[in-house]
Design an enzyme around this catalytic site. Structure first.
Site, mmCIF file in Angstrom:
data_model
loop_
_atom_site.group_PDB
_atom_site.id
_atom_site.type_symbol
_atom_site.label_atom_id
_atom_site.label_comp_id
_atom_site.label_asym_id
_atom_site.label_seq_id
_atom_site.Cartn_x
_atom_site.Cartn_y
_atom_site.Cartn_z
ATOM 1 N N ARG A 146 0.767 -1.139 -0.043
ATOM 2 C CA ARG A 146 0.046 -0.021 -0.013
ATOM 3 C C ARG A 146 0.952 1.353 -0.107
ATOM 4 N NH1 ARG A 146 -2.077 -3.279 4.098
ATOM 5 N NH2 ARG A 146 -4.238 -4.282 3.558
ATOM 6 N N LYS A 171 -2.044 -1.744 8.385
ATOM 7 C CA LYS A 171 -3.552 -1.884 8.415
ATOM 8 C C LYS A 171 -4.110 -3.189 9.321
ATOM 9 C CE LYS A 171 -7.616 -1.325 5.478
ATOM 10 N NZ LYS A 171 -8.180 -1.084 4.082
ATOM 11 N N HIS A 246 -3.268 3.977 -5.818
ATOM 12 C CA HIS A 246 -3.465 2.917 -5.062
ATOM 13 C C HIS A 246 -3.952 1.739 -6.046
ATOM 14 C CE1 HIS A 246 -5.117 0.184 -1.918
ATOM 15 N NE2 HIS A 246 -6.120 -0.013 -2.507
ATOM 16 N N ARG A 249 -1.060 -1.291 -6.705
ATOM 17 C CA ARG A 249 -1.296 -2.346 -6.009
ATOM 18 C C ARG A 249 -2.306 -3.262 -6.770
ATOM 19 N NH1 ARG A 249 -1.032 -4.367 -0.396
ATOM 20 N NH2 ARG A 249 -3.276 -4.970 0.057
ATOM 21 N N HIS A 280 -4.188 -8.689 3.830
ATOM 22 C CA HIS A 280 -5.838 -8.547 3.951
ATOM 23 C C HIS A 280 -5.970 -9.560 5.189
ATOM 24 C CE1 HIS A 280 -6.209 -7.512 -0.608
ATOM 25 N NE2 HIS A 280 -6.237 -6.398 0.205
ATOM 26 N N TYR A 289 -10.153 -7.599 -5.581
ATOM 27 C CA TYR A 289 -9.082 -6.951 -6.377
ATOM 28 C C TYR A 289 -9.166 -7.289 -7.853
ATOM 29 C CZ TYR A 289 -6.389 -4.108 -3.094
ATOM 30 O OH TYR A 289 -6.113 -3.345 -2.084
#
Length: 312
Positions: A146, A171, A246, A249, A280, A289
């Protein structure tokens, strides 16, 4: 000043400190609210009104409705906190901006497109800034991290001997290791040497720094990236699909899975590994994605067709 005599910025710091003490990280909220308060200060405004909140939230022109709704929701939370001690502060009512679709359509970069963006970064001045952006974008392309993670790297997070980057407390509070291709390790080592030459006594321990030796700001990087994509000739593909940093990614994820399909790998077995690598907390986020890649959907369809016909 607010009604009780405190500066609006001081109130913001107290608000963020309180929320973080309750377990909220508020990285994006902190950044956005800092921008909002700065905007109010530039206008000579010392309190929050619904009109000002709405005007700020709908900037810049052309931003998605979902993004505008997010910006306004950040202000609503802060305004509600202030209203508890200063009734003159207006709390924007809910529903002023309909949220709509939360997710933009990913802009999947071709190799030629992202190479053109990196080439455009080479025209930035001074030269150190050019090398910084070329190295940063190349790292995103090669690793799929990220942008927030890349900007949070400190110098000690790079282990060139092992070819490894460490992402700390990212995250969902996760820390994970990112193995690097030897070419990526070499590029980061070259950049690190140039950075140390320009900033032998840096003001910040960041891996990527500005020409002033400070950590790069997410907002400035996103703005510069937008200018670079325009310079490289990239344009919106639809109202909800524009070049974003972004999406480098997203492109990494799609290209990784495309490679697995073409190599005949067991994609179902590999997906949990990819999800873990990406940080994730649920594989469904990784699968999302992939939903915007027609080529990937076609390969998956071919694999299913072959399976149903007993060819695999």
């Amino acid at each position: 000043m607010t009604a009780d005599g405190r500066a609006l910025r001081d109130s913001l710091e107290e608000y963020l400190a309180l929320r973080r003490a309750l377990g909220f990280r508020l990285k994006a909220a902190g950044r956005l609210l800092d921008q909002f308060v700065s905007w109010l200060e530039d206008r000579g405004t010392s309190t929050i009104t619904t009109a000002d909140a709405l005007e700020w939230a709908t900037r810049p022109a052309g931003a998605s409705q979902a993004w505008q709704s997010i910006r306004l929701s950040m202000v609503r939370g802060f305004a509600a906190y202030l209203h508890g001690t200063d009734p003159s502060v207006q709390v924007p009512p809910p529903g002023l901006i309909r949220r709509g679709n939360d997710r933009a359509t990913p802009y999947l970069y071709s190799d030629a497109e992202i190479s053109a963006v990196i080439a455009a970064a080479g025209t930035l001045r001074p030269e150190f800034r050019a090398v910084t952006y070329q190295t940063l974008i190349s790292l995103l392309r090669a690793s799929g991290v990220r942008i927030g993670e890349a900007l949070s790297f400190d110098r000690g997070d790079l282990d060139p001997g092992q070819g490894m980057l460490t992402i700390r407390a990212a995250k969902f509070g996760k820390t994970r290791l990112i193995p690097l291709h030897p070419t990526a390790t070499a590029a980061l080592a070259r950049y690190s040497a140039l950075r140390d030459e320009h900033h032998p006594r840096p003001a910040d321990p960041a891996l990527f720094v500005s020409t002033a030796g400070t950590r790069l700001r997410h907002s400035n990087v996103s703005l510069t990236f937008a200018k670079l994509t325009a310079q490289a000739g990239l344009a919106r593909r639809s109202a909800s699909c524009r070049p974003r940093i972004h999406d480098v990614r997203h492109s990494y994820v799609v290209n990784t899975v495309l490679g697995w399909y073409r190599d005949g790998a067991d994609v179902a077995a590999m997906m949990p590994r990819l999800s873990t690598y990406l940080g994730h907390n649920d594989p469904k986020h990784t699968f999302w994605y992939l939903s915007a890649a027609p080529e990937l959907m076609a390969l998956a369809g071919d694999r299913l067709h072959a399976h149903l016909n007993g060819q695999s």
